[in-house]
Motif scaffolding. Structure first.
Motif, PDB file in Angstrom:
ATOM      1  N   VAL A 293      24.453  51.832  28.780  1.00 26.26           N
ATOM      2  CA  VAL A 293      25.268  51.001  27.755  1.00 26.26           C
ATOM      3  C   VAL A 293      25.033  49.398  28.188  1.00 26.26           C
ATOM      4  CG1 VAL A 293      27.652  50.157  27.785  1.00 26.26           C
ATOM      5  CG2 VAL A 293      27.273  52.628  27.985  1.00 26.26           C
ATOM      6  N   PRO A 294      24.830  48.802  27.191  1.00 26.98           N
ATOM      7  CA  PRO A 294      24.355  47.415  27.305  1.00 26.98           C
ATOM      8  C   PRO A 294      25.703  46.498  27.194  1.00 26.98           C
ATOM      9  CG  PRO A 294      24.078  47.854  24.895  1.00 26.98           C
ATOM     10  CD  PRO A 294      24.636  49.183  25.703  1.00 26.98           C
ATOM     11  N   GLY A 295      25.535  45.237  27.486  1.00 27.90           N
ATOM     12  CA  GLY A 295      26.997  44.525  27.525  1.00 27.90           C
ATOM     13  C   GLY A 295      26.666  43.113  28.157  1.00 27.90           C
ATOM     14  N   ARG A 296      28.028  42.202  28.137  1.00 30.59           N
ATOM     15  CA  ARG A 296      27.767  40.976  28.539  1.00 30.59           C
ATOM     16  C   ARG A 296      29.172  40.937  29.436  1.00 30.59           C
ATOM     17  NH1 ARG A 296      25.774  35.885  28.707  1.00 30.59           N
ATOM     18  NH2 ARG A 296      24.215  36.265  26.897  1.00 30.59           N
ATOM     19  N   VAL A 297      29.013  40.466  30.631  1.00 34.99           N
ATOM     20  CA  VAL A 297      30.228  40.347  31.451  1.00 34.99           C
ATOM     21  C   VAL A 297      31.503  39.230  30.803  1.00 34.99           C
ATOM     22  CG1 VAL A 297      31.324  40.017  33.592  1.00 34.99           C
ATOM     23  CG2 VAL A 297      29.234  41.098  33.516  1.00 34.99           C
ATOM     24  N   ARG A 298      32.453  39.779  30.008  1.00 37.09           N
ATOM     25  CA  ARG A 298      33.374  39.121  29.480  1.00 37.09           C
ATOM     26  C   ARG A 298      34.226  38.455  30.609  1.00 37.09           C
ATOM     27  NH1 ARG A 298      35.651  42.086  25.678  1.00 37.09           N
ATOM     28  NH2 ARG A 298      37.676  42.314  26.674  1.00 37.09           N
ATOM     29  N   ALA A 299      34.628  39.405  31.715  1.00 36.14           N
ATOM     30  CA  ALA A 299      35.839  39.048  32.590  1.00 36.14           C
ATOM     31  C   ALA A 299      35.456  39.999  33.532  1.00 36.14           C
ATOM     32  CB  ALA A 299      37.070  39.161  31.918  1.00 36.14           C
ATOM     33  N   LEU A 300      35.660  39.530  34.882  1.00 31.95           N
ATOM     34  CA  LEU A 300      35.773  40.081  36.221  1.00 31.95           C
ATOM     35  C   LEU A 300      37.150  40.116  36.553  1.00 31.95           C
ATOM     36  CD1 LEU A 300      32.422  39.087  37.933  1.00 31.95           C
ATOM     37  CD2 LEU A 300      32.845  41.503  36.801  1.00 31.95           C
ATOM     38  N   LEU A 301      37.656  41.248  37.259  1.00 33.18           N
ATOM     39  CA  LEU A 301      39.042  41.429  37.689  1.00 33.18           C
ATOM     40  C   LEU A 301      38.878  41.890  39.172  1.00 33.18           C
ATOM     41  CD1 LEU A 301      40.774  42.800  34.609  1.00 33.18           C
ATOM     42  CD2 LEU A 301      40.704  40.514  35.098  1.00 33.18           C
ATOM     43  N   ASP A 302      39.754  41.567  40.193  1.00 31.71           N
ATOM     44  CA  ASP A 302      39.765  42.297  41.288  1.00 31.71           C
ATOM     45  C   ASP A 302      40.684  43.306  41.342  1.00 31.71           C
ATOM     46  OD1 ASP A 302      42.245  41.272  41.573  1.00 31.71           O
ATOM     47  OD2 ASP A 302      41.906  39.852  43.420  1.00 31.71           O
ATOM     48  N   ASP A 303      40.913  44.040  42.529  1.00 32.60           N
ATOM     49  CA  ASP A 303      41.581  45.331  42.672  1.00 32.60           C
ATOM     50  C   ASP A 303      43.209  45.068  42.391  1.00 32.60           C
ATOM     51  OD1 ASP A 303      42.006  44.091  45.127  1.00 32.60           O
ATOM     52  OD2 ASP A 303      41.352  45.416  46.281  1.00 32.60           O
ATOM     53  N   ARG A 304      43.470  43.689  42.387  1.00 33.15           N
ATOM     54  CA  ARG A 304      44.850  43.519  41.785  1.00 33.15           C
ATOM     55  C   ARG A 304      45.024  42.853  40.514  1.00 33.15           C
ATOM     56  NH1 ARG A 304      47.458  40.381  46.793  1.00 33.15           N
ATOM     57  NH2 ARG A 304      45.313  40.423  47.606  1.00 33.15           N
ATOM     58  N   GLY A 305      43.938  43.092  39.885  1.00 28.47           N
ATOM     59  CA  GLY A 305      43.992  42.594  38.418  1.00 28.47           C
ATOM     60  C   GLY A 305      43.879  41.090  38.248  1.00 28.47           C
ATOM     61  N   ARG A 306      43.484  40.425  39.178  1.00 31.57           N
ATOM     62  CA  ARG A 306      43.403  38.702  39.128  1.00 31.57           C
ATOM     63  C   ARG A 306      41.746  38.546  38.782  1.00 31.57           C
ATOM     64  NH1 ARG A 306      45.645  37.692  45.088  1.00 31.57           N
ATOM     65  NH2 ARG A 306      43.635  38.908  45.388  1.00 31.57           N
ATOM     66  N   PRO A 307      41.661  37.489  37.867  1.00 32.88           N
ATOM     67  CA  PRO A 307      40.238  37.136  37.419  1.00 32.88           C
ATOM     68  C   PRO A 307      39.371  36.666  38.554  1.00 32.88           C
ATOM     69  CG  PRO A 307      41.873  35.642  36.562  1.00 32.88           C
ATOM     70  CD  PRO A 307      42.825  36.738  37.360  1.00 32.88           C
ATOM     71  N   LEU A 308      38.368  37.145  38.643  1.00 35.30           N
ATOM     72  CA  LEU A 308      37.295  36.861  39.450  1.00 35.30           C
ATOM     73  C   LEU A 308      36.083  35.831  38.558  1.00 35.30           C
ATOM     74  CD1 LEU A 308      36.524  39.789  41.342  1.00 35.30           C
ATOM     75  CD2 LEU A 308      37.587  37.732  42.524  1.00 35.30           C
ATOM     76  N   GLN A 309      35.438  35.071  39.242  1.00 37.10           N
ATOM     77  CA  GLN A 309      34.373  34.269  38.692  1.00 37.10           C
ATOM     78  C   GLN A 309      33.107  34.954  38.903  1.00 37.10           C
ATOM     79  OE1 GLN A 309      33.731  32.038  36.146  1.00 37.10           O
ATOM     80  NE2 GLN A 309      36.086  32.474  36.058  1.00 37.10           N
ATOM     81  N   GLU A 310      33.071  35.752  40.322  1.00 36.87           N
ATOM     82  CA  GLU A 310      32.058  36.425  40.681  1.00 36.87           C
ATOM     83  C   GLU A 310      32.147  37.538  41.691  1.00 36.87           C
ATOM     84  OE1 GLU A 310      29.468  32.815  41.790  1.00 36.87           O
ATOM     85  OE2 GLU A 310      29.796  33.649  43.983  1.00 36.87           O
ATOM     86  N   ALA A 311      31.438  38.318  41.842  1.00 38.49           N
ATOM     87  CA  ALA A 311      31.618  39.471  42.917  1.00 38.49           C
ATOM     88  C   ALA A 311      30.444  39.624  43.646  1.00 38.49           C
ATOM     89  CB  ALA A 311      32.136  40.516  42.138  1.00 38.49           C
ATOM     90  N   GLY A 312      30.340  39.603  44.933  1.00 43.06           N
ATOM     91  CA  GLY A 312      29.144  39.643  45.966  1.00 43.06           C
ATOM     92  C   GLY A 312      29.070  41.145  46.333  1.00 43.06           C
TER      93      GLY A 312
END
Ligand code: GTP
Ligand code: MG
Length: 372
Positions: A293-312
């Motif tokens: 599956v291809p895609g582009r990261v539109r949004a990242l959320l943490d385990d509480r549904g809060r938006p993240l800018q990045e994930a290490g």
């Protein structure tokens, strides 16, 4: 996809079309001058005629080669990462209760009363350090992920109910963890129960070569009661201790690589995948290939549904922006651009289709040999 017209192949090889068609017939391929033949057939014929054939590299091969040479240039930039812990154990021994207690006791008060969405992975903080828990206790998930080469767990916490003792799935879990080469920490649960006997559990585990430290072995065993919230801090401390022995590290400053923990189609948001980042840093806007599956990261959320800018590394994140729903265990890779992601997806889909056809062919052969 990779096919060539007979006439073109003949002219490239410098033989007459008639000669080429004759060669094809020797391979049991009947083709006219204007027909297309698969690359494999063309290769076989060309090799018969004394040519060496170089297959054009696939988009995936080119991508992986570029990635490899990049990686060798920046080798050695490893940084410590949180341990990834999977909870395993027999049915009803308290896995879910234990996970809930760990999560609740470690999640900030802001969440109380709020709605917690279930996601397959979460992180807690203990003494300023993070631990990632995978909420996929099912052995099937563990095994199928491992079978697909998706080794995500660093430490297995084996939950054994002190009243019930070692049961078939306890033993199974031990085997799974061993096969994966993952250290086991035992949480002897339900010690609050009247019939609880931690010593009996230790004795039963010793029969499976898991010997408690206090009995001269090297397996950490912590008595807990998930129900009464007892022994939880000790268990978390032990997880950190065992993690320290493993010196878990990963590169941070490079395009991310990860594994899908779970995925589904969300009515409003489209395909939603919980991904555990293994290496590098996943960022909003990254083009990605996830399984096929291809895609582009539109949004990242943490385990509480809060938006993240990045994930290490070792961070679980919900990824939005995929074109379809991937499978648990699928790998995620950030690609240089969306076009590369799409090409790799195409190639993988074609490969999958070819593989789906193969069992039929095999069955036909078997049927034939039975008939003979
Ligand atoms: P499956 O997901 O079905 O494999 O079960 P599980 O291992 O997740 O067990 P779960 O957490 O659902 O707990 C099973 C039952 O045991 C529930 O009724 C819990 O309330 C109970 N339980 C869990 N931990 C404890 C404990 O420490 N003490 C007591 N007395 N009961 C517990
Ligand atoms: Mg459960």
């Amino acid at each position: 996809p990779q096919r060539i017209v007979v006439r073109d192949l003949a002219s490239r090889l410098g033989v007459s079309a008639a000669e080429l068609i004759k060669q094809l017939m020797k391979q049991n391929v009947m083709a006219t001058i204007t027909q297309e033949i698969p690359f494999e057939v063309a290769t076989a014929v060309a090799e018969n005629l004394g040519f060496t054939v170089q297959r054009p590299k696939s988009a995936e091969e080119r991508f992986l080669e570029a990635k490899k040479s990049e990686a060798s240039q920046q080798a050695g930039k490893l940084e410590p990462r949180p341990p990834v812990v999977t909870i395993m154990g027999h049915v009803d021994h308290g896995k879910t209760t234990l996970l809930d207690v760990i999560r609740k006791s470690r999640v900030a008060a802001e969440e109380y009363g709020g709605i917690t969405q279930h996601i397959g992975a979460y992180q807690v903080e203990v003494q300023g350090r993070r631990i990632t828990f995978l909420d996929t206790p099912g052995h099937e998930a563990f095994t199928s992920m491992r079978a697909r080469g998706a080794q995500v767990t660093d430490i297995a916490v084996l939950v054994v109910a002190a009243d019930d003792g070692v049961m078939p799935q306890t033993v199974e879990a031990i085997h799974h963890a061993r096969a994966a080469g993952v250290p086991i920490i035992v949480a002897i649960n339900k010690v609050d129960k009247p019939g609880a006997s931690p010593d009996r559990v230790k004795q039963q585990l010793a029969e499976h070569e898991l010997v408690a430290e206090e009995w001269g072995g090297d397996t950490v065993m912590v008595p807990v009661s998930a129900l009464r919230k007892q022994g939880i801090d000790e268990l978390l401390e032990m997880i950190l201790l065992v993690a320290d022995l493993r010196e878990l590290k990963a590169p941070v400053d490079q395009p991310a690589q990860g594994v899908v923990i779970e995925a589904q189609l969300d009515r409003g948001r489209g395909p939603v995948a919980t991904v555990l980042v293994k290496e590098g840093t996943l960022k909003v806007g990254d083009p990605v290939i996830v399984g096929a599956v291809p895609g582009r990261v539109r949004a990242l959320l943490d385990d509480r549904g809060r938006p993240l800018q990045e994930a290490g590394p070792s961070t679980p994140a919900v990824v939005l922006g995929l074109s379809d729903v991937p499978q648990p265990g699928d790998s995620l890779m950030v690609t240089p651009d969306e076009e590369t992601a799409r090409r790799i997806a195409q190639e993988r889909l074609e490969k999958q289709r070819a593989e789906q056809l193969r069992p039929t062919a095999r069955m036909t052969l078997e049927t034939l040999s039975k008939m003979a």
